[in-house]
Write an enzyme that holds these catalytic residues in place. Structure first.
Site, PDB file in Angstrom:
ATOM      1  N   GLY A 116      49.764 -40.357 -63.817  1.00  0.00           N
ATOM      2  CA  GLY A 116      50.125 -40.048 -65.188  1.00  0.00           C
ATOM      3  C   GLY A 116      49.200 -40.753 -66.145  1.00  0.00           C
ATOM      4  N   ALA A 117      48.935 -42.030 -65.862  1.00  0.00           N
ATOM      5  CA  ALA A 117      48.039 -42.837 -66.697  1.00  0.00           C
ATOM      6  C   ALA A 117      47.680 -44.090 -65.922  1.00  0.00           C
ATOM      7  CB  ALA A 117      48.712 -43.202 -68.020  1.00  0.00           C
ATOM      8  N   MET A 118      46.658 -44.813 -66.410  1.00  0.00           N
ATOM      9  CA  MET A 118      46.193 -46.033 -65.753  1.00  0.00           C
ATOM     10  C   MET A 118      45.830 -47.063 -66.807  1.00  0.00           C
ATOM     11  SD  MET A 118      45.528 -47.811 -63.135  1.00  0.00           S
ATOM     12  CE  MET A 118      44.908 -49.484 -63.266  1.00  0.00           C
ATOM     13  N   GLU A 119      46.350 -48.294 -66.622  1.00  0.00           N
ATOM     14  CA  GLU A 119      46.312 -49.335 -67.646  1.00  0.00           C
ATOM     15  C   GLU A 119      45.032 -50.149 -67.713  1.00  0.00           C
ATOM     16  OE1 GLU A 119      48.371 -51.299 -63.999  1.00  0.00           O
ATOM     17  OE2 GLU A 119      48.340 -49.331 -64.963  1.00  0.00           O
ATOM     18  N   ASN A 120      43.888 -49.598 -67.324  1.00  0.00           N
ATOM     19  CA  ASN A 120      42.632 -50.351 -67.386  1.00  0.00           C
ATOM     20  C   ASN A 120      42.581 -51.158 -68.685  1.00  0.00           C
ATOM     21  OD1 ASN A 120      41.659 -48.562 -65.127  1.00  0.00           O
ATOM     22  ND2 ASN A 120      41.653 -47.067 -66.782  1.00  0.00           N
ATOM     23  N   GLU A 171      51.926 -48.099 -70.474  1.00  0.00           N
ATOM     24  CA  GLU A 171      50.571 -48.598 -70.194  1.00  0.00           C
ATOM     25  C   GLU A 171      50.193 -49.775 -71.088  1.00  0.00           C
ATOM     26  OE1 GLU A 171      49.349 -47.593 -67.516  1.00  0.00           O
ATOM     27  OE2 GLU A 171      50.714 -45.907 -67.292  1.00  0.00           O
ATOM     28  N   GLU A 183      54.988 -52.431 -62.040  1.00  0.00           N
ATOM     29  CA  GLU A 183      55.487 -51.129 -62.442  1.00  0.00           C
ATOM     30  C   GLU A 183      56.965 -51.177 -62.838  1.00  0.00           C
ATOM     31  OE1 GLU A 183      53.552 -48.836 -63.073  1.00  0.00           O
ATOM     32  OE2 GLU A 183      51.753 -49.591 -62.102  1.00  0.00           O
ATOM     33  N   GLU A 195      42.753 -48.303 -59.310  1.00  0.00           N
ATOM     34  CA  GLU A 195      43.969 -48.799 -58.666  1.00  0.00           C
ATOM     35  C   GLU A 195      44.414 -47.797 -57.602  1.00  0.00           C
ATOM     36  OE1 GLU A 195      48.333 -50.709 -59.747  1.00  0.00           O
ATOM     37  OE2 GLU A 195      47.387 -49.374 -61.175  1.00  0.00           O
TER      38      GLU A 195
END
EC number: 3.4.11.-
Length: 907
Positions: free
Chosen positions: A343-347, A380, A402, A207
């Site tokens: 910070g993080a990624m919601e894959n 996430e 978001e 992303e």
């Protein structure tokens, strides 16, 4: 994706999230539709790719063109073979595609990839030759005759010698690429084994538009497909992807490799695809609804995944019930990545995190880290439904994903940890910061109509915005459509001006509205009006709304019955309305006892102070009035109220660092925080909880930084014992102690801190030290810290916090950090390129200046050093610098006189 670190330059959207085609979150609808088109209805911070207004200083760009629609994917069959030594990868793609319109070209997204071969195999057709064509389909492979790379557009055009006919087919591409070091696409992440050996993992971050760096694809969120992924990896490495493993076998050409095949994914966007190859341990659990949950940690640190596992196992069933839709995958993995920009990624099914956003050491993690991990995990996992199952049609609407996740993460944490009082923290961390950003001239209307391709919906479901308003009106009996149109079609928000008069037993309120701007109220003839729902409470029952009215005109008069003269009246109880409030002097004076005796609720005490602080910065009241109000908080027990006070005093301290009376504001801070500091002490007491630990760290850090001698002496003593191993500091005390000794330390102190950093095995501890290094005062030591920021000892994503810490520490630090950024711009820009970290770096480096000429200097620098991803940030920073300068010119003398008067002995 959670872009922001710390708590928080926020992606929070307090106004309601409204879809243009609102589709109820019911199971049949969510499963049947790939995308839903939304329109933007909020004007807060948006990490979006779309360019908005005020672009007169931005460089001209060639118009962006989306991919053609003549060919689209149905399924990606993808096999990747990374080389963890040479940092390259080989790939094979076999994509089932649909040709909508006969064409001799296929245009796809492709960046930093070299295509070796490409061909197309038709699988059917239309017209008279359909049966014959289907019969010979696999003998009609058509080889591409050319690959035309459009590097600026990150596209490739595959040319074929004849037209590909309408119908299905298979696109085959062999390609090679680089495992880059830019923390985007398919990249390498450096880590150390327990024995200290440096190795690399291969990980992904797609992303917004970086799947194209891992494989040629249709890299737009609306172009969804299924994915069959295989990875060829060293047999001693863990291989993960979105789905569960369905086959694992030795590679026929190399017995040191394994071929790992994963189950077919649901229909999904390319930016949610993920794969990770590396060395990890894991802890495992199962949610009450049967989903396997694993948290992957660095080798030897599985215990540090238990807290996140606990949160995830509680959260999945909560969201299942809330959305009334089961989580659709059989598993979900949460994994800590060493080098990770966001910070993080919601894959979907494989959520990636910074180590500090996932790992908790039971002995060495502080309370704020636990809260942060809980919020990020909640954020996430919310995306697994809102964003992954239902997706925005285009990146213009990224804020919708978001904004929703940034709100519901609080709902989740409140469910899991009610003792965190997280909704009060929401007001300080998100709500007030959204107001601050919406007040800037660089804002935009809430409702932005975007020219995007329509998404087909079935005949049974073609809802419109008006349908949603109708439903809400039926449920509430309120004029929702009428109210919402005033909020969605104009920029900003109002300030509500209130005065009062007592008539017998009744209180008469005169209420008016104007547009609130960070530079002051809007007084033009075209001043907009809002339909503002107003709630009112009184001192008789502060927790109960006594009256609700709808302000639908520039001003109105309201009568509140049965209010005695000695009772105060408060607007916006609970601090839920999206507006600022300016009370008359008499009304404000009457509210002060409610602050001192705590009869006003914590969230209202916070909101009152925060409104006044914003009014002072906008020039609508004197900053002296805010300082007087702050002194009323002498009995305040609430962590979040103190946190907001601390934040605003930090802003004021930074502003006054440009004067010769900076020490006087430090004395004010010491006087304000000393009583609560004495009450709390240094040691945790029996019966204390999470919020007490947060408050103690906040207060001791504030007193230590401000030079409170008893705090400084005790911090130095405890630091010495900690370094010598006599008495290890508790995790909650480390940040305030480190900050205090560095702020008043010398070169030996800095060397000791750098040694602690090198010895730290836990990334949380390294980050804790990195964030406070900039507090050191001596110019030569400040330069040493800045040099350290770009060293191998600091992970690439953490360089920004070190530089930001220097810029936020002092007047000299700010100048040194800005010079360092300019001198090292090429390296920094190359490192972060189009990522959000470049915007964060700029904001942290220059936002604290308060001299007009600095705004011109910043603007000039970025006109000659283009940073397209940070254009909006540069504009906002220049605006903030000018606002700071005006504030300083306007109020500095009055502030100085007030602070001197406080010190003077009574006559």
């Amino acid at each position: 994706m959670l872009l922001v670190l710390g708590r928080r330059v926020s992606l929070s959207f307090v106004k309601r999230v409204i879809p243009q085609d609102p589709v109820l979150l019911s199971k049949p609808i969510l499963q049947n539709f790939r995308t839903i088109k939304f329109r933007v209805i909020h004007s807060s911070t948006v990490f979006a790719i779309a360019t908005r207004q005020n672009t007169d200083t931005m460089p001209e760009r060639r118009p962006f063109v989306r991919l053609p629609t003549d060919v689209y994917p149905v399924n990606y069959g993808l096999c990747l073979k990374p080389d963890l030594i040479d940092f390259t990868f080989e790939g094979k793609l076999e994509a089932i595609v649909e040709v909508n319109l006969a064409t001799n070209q296929i245009v796809m997204n492709c960046a930093d990839i070299d295509i070796i071969t490409a061909s197309f195999v038709p699988e059917g057709g239309e017209g008279e030759g359909e049966i014959l064509l289907a019969f010979f389909s696999y003998s009609l492979e058509i080889n591409a005759t050319g690959f035309n790379y459009q590097n600026e557009d990150e596209k490739v055009t595959l040319s074929f010698p004849s037209a590909l006919q309408k119908g299905s087919g298979t696109l085959k591409i062999d390609f090679v690429g680089e495992l880059n070091d830019k923390m985007k696409g398919f990249y390498r992440s450096k880590y150390a084994t327990p024995a200290g050996e440096i190795r690399y993992a291969a990980v992904t971050q797609f992303e917004a538009t970086d799947a194209r760096r891992a494989f040629p694809c249709w890299d737009e969120p609306a172009i969804k497909a299924t994915f069959d992924i295989s990875l060829i990896v060293p047999k001693d490495r863990v291989a993960l992807s979105n789905m569960n493993v369905i086959d694992r076998k030795p590679h026929p050409e190399d017995d040191s490799l394994l071929e790992v095949k994963f189950a077919t994914t649901p229909i999904m966007s390319t930016y949610l695809v993920a794969f990770v190859i590396g060395e990890y341990d894991f802890v495992e659990g199962q949610s009450s609804d049967g989903v396997t949950v694993r948290v992957y940690t660095p080798t030897g640190k599985a215990e540090q995944g238990k807290f996140a596992l606990e949160v995830a196992v509680k959260t999945l069933p909560f969201y299942n019930d809330y959305f009334n839709v089961p989580y659709p995958l059989p598993k979900i993995d949460l994994i800590a990545i060493a080098d990770f920009a966001a910070g993080a990624m919601e894959n979907w099914g494989l959520v990636t995190y910074r180590e500090t956003a996932l790992l908790i050491d039971p002995k060495n993690s502080c309370s704020s880290s636990r809260q942060w991990v809980a919020l990020v995990v909640g954020h996430e996992l919310a995306h697994q439904w809102f964003g992954n199952l239902v997706t925005m049609e285009w990146w213009t609407h990224l804020w919708l994903n978001e904004g929703f996740a940034s709100w519901i993460e609080y709902l989740c944490v409140d469910h899991c940890f009610p003792d965190y009082d997280i909704w009060t923290q929401f007001v300080s961390a998100d709500y007030t910061r959204a107001l601050d950003l919406d007040a800037l001239d660089n804002s935009h209307p809430i409702e932005v109509y975007v020219n995007v391709r329509e998404v087909s919906l079935s005949d049974e479901c073609k809802p419109r915005t008006v349908d949603l308003w109708d439903c809400l009106e039926q449920a509430s009996g309120k004029p929702i459509a009428l109210v919402m149109s005033s909020w969605t079609k104009q920029m900003g928000f109002p300030i509500i001006v209130v005065d009062q008069e007592q008539q017998g037993d009744d209180r008469i309120l005169k209420i008016s509205q104007k547009k609130f701007c960070a530079s002051g109220p809007h007084n033009g003839e075209d001043c907009p009006n809002w339909m503002v729902p107003i709630s009112i409470c009184t001192g008789e029952d502060p927790g109960c709304t006594k009256l609700k009215v709808l302000l639908d005109s520039p001003e109105t008069t309201i009568t509140i019955n049965s209010v005695s003269p000695d009772q105060w009246v408060k607007i916006n109880p609970g601090t839920v309305g999206f507006y600022r409030i300016q009370y008359s002097s008499a009304m404000l004076e009457s509210l002060l006892p409610g602050i001192r005796d705590l009869t006003l609720l914590p969230v209202d005490r916070l909101g009152l102070q925060n409104d006044l602080f914003s009014l002072s910065r906008a020039g609508m009241i004197s900053t002296v009035e805010v300082l007087k109000l702050m002194e009323a908080f002498v009995n305040e027990p609430n962590y979040t109220v103190w946190s907001d006070l601390s934040c605003n005093l930090g802003v004021l301290s930074s502003l006054l660092s440009h004067t010769d009376f900076h020490e006087e504001i430090q004395e004010f801070i010491r006087d304000l925080f000393t009583p609560i500091g004495l009450k709390l002490g240094w040691e945790c007491k029996q019966g204390e909880g999470h919020l007490d630990a947060l408050l103690r760290g906040l207060v001791l850090g504030k007193l230590g930084k401000a030079g409170h001698k008893p705090t400084l002496e005790e911090a130095r003593r405890r630091f010495k014992d900690h370094v010598e191993g006599k008495q290890i500091l508790s995790a909650d005390l480390r940040s305030p102690v480190y900050l205090t000794v560095l702020k008043h330390g010398d070169s030996a102190t800095l060397d000791t801190m750098l040694k602690l950093h090198k010895q730290a095995d836990m990334q949380e501890e390294k980050n804790r030290i990195e964030r406070v290094l900039g507090a050191i005062s001596a110019p030569d030591l400040i330069q040493k810290v800045l040099t350290f920021a770009l060293s191998e000892d600091v992970r690439p994503q953490d360089t920004v916090s070190v530089i930001g810490g220097v810029a936020g520490s002092s007047k000299h630090g700010r100048k040194a950090a800005w010079k360092f950024v300019k001198d090292n711009w090429e390296e920094l820009h190359n490192r972060y390129q189009g990522g959000f970290l470049i915007s964060r770096l700029i904001k942290l480096s220059v936002d604290g200046f308060a001299i007009d000429k600095m705004a011109a200097e910043v603007k000039s620098f970025f006109e000659s050093h283009h940073a397209p991803a940070a254009e909006r940030t540069v504009q906002q920073c220049c605006e903030n610098i000018l606002l700071n300068a005006a504030w300083l010119k306007r109020d500095a003398d009055d502030i100085h006189q007030y602070l001197l008067k406080r010190k003077a002995p009574p006559v």
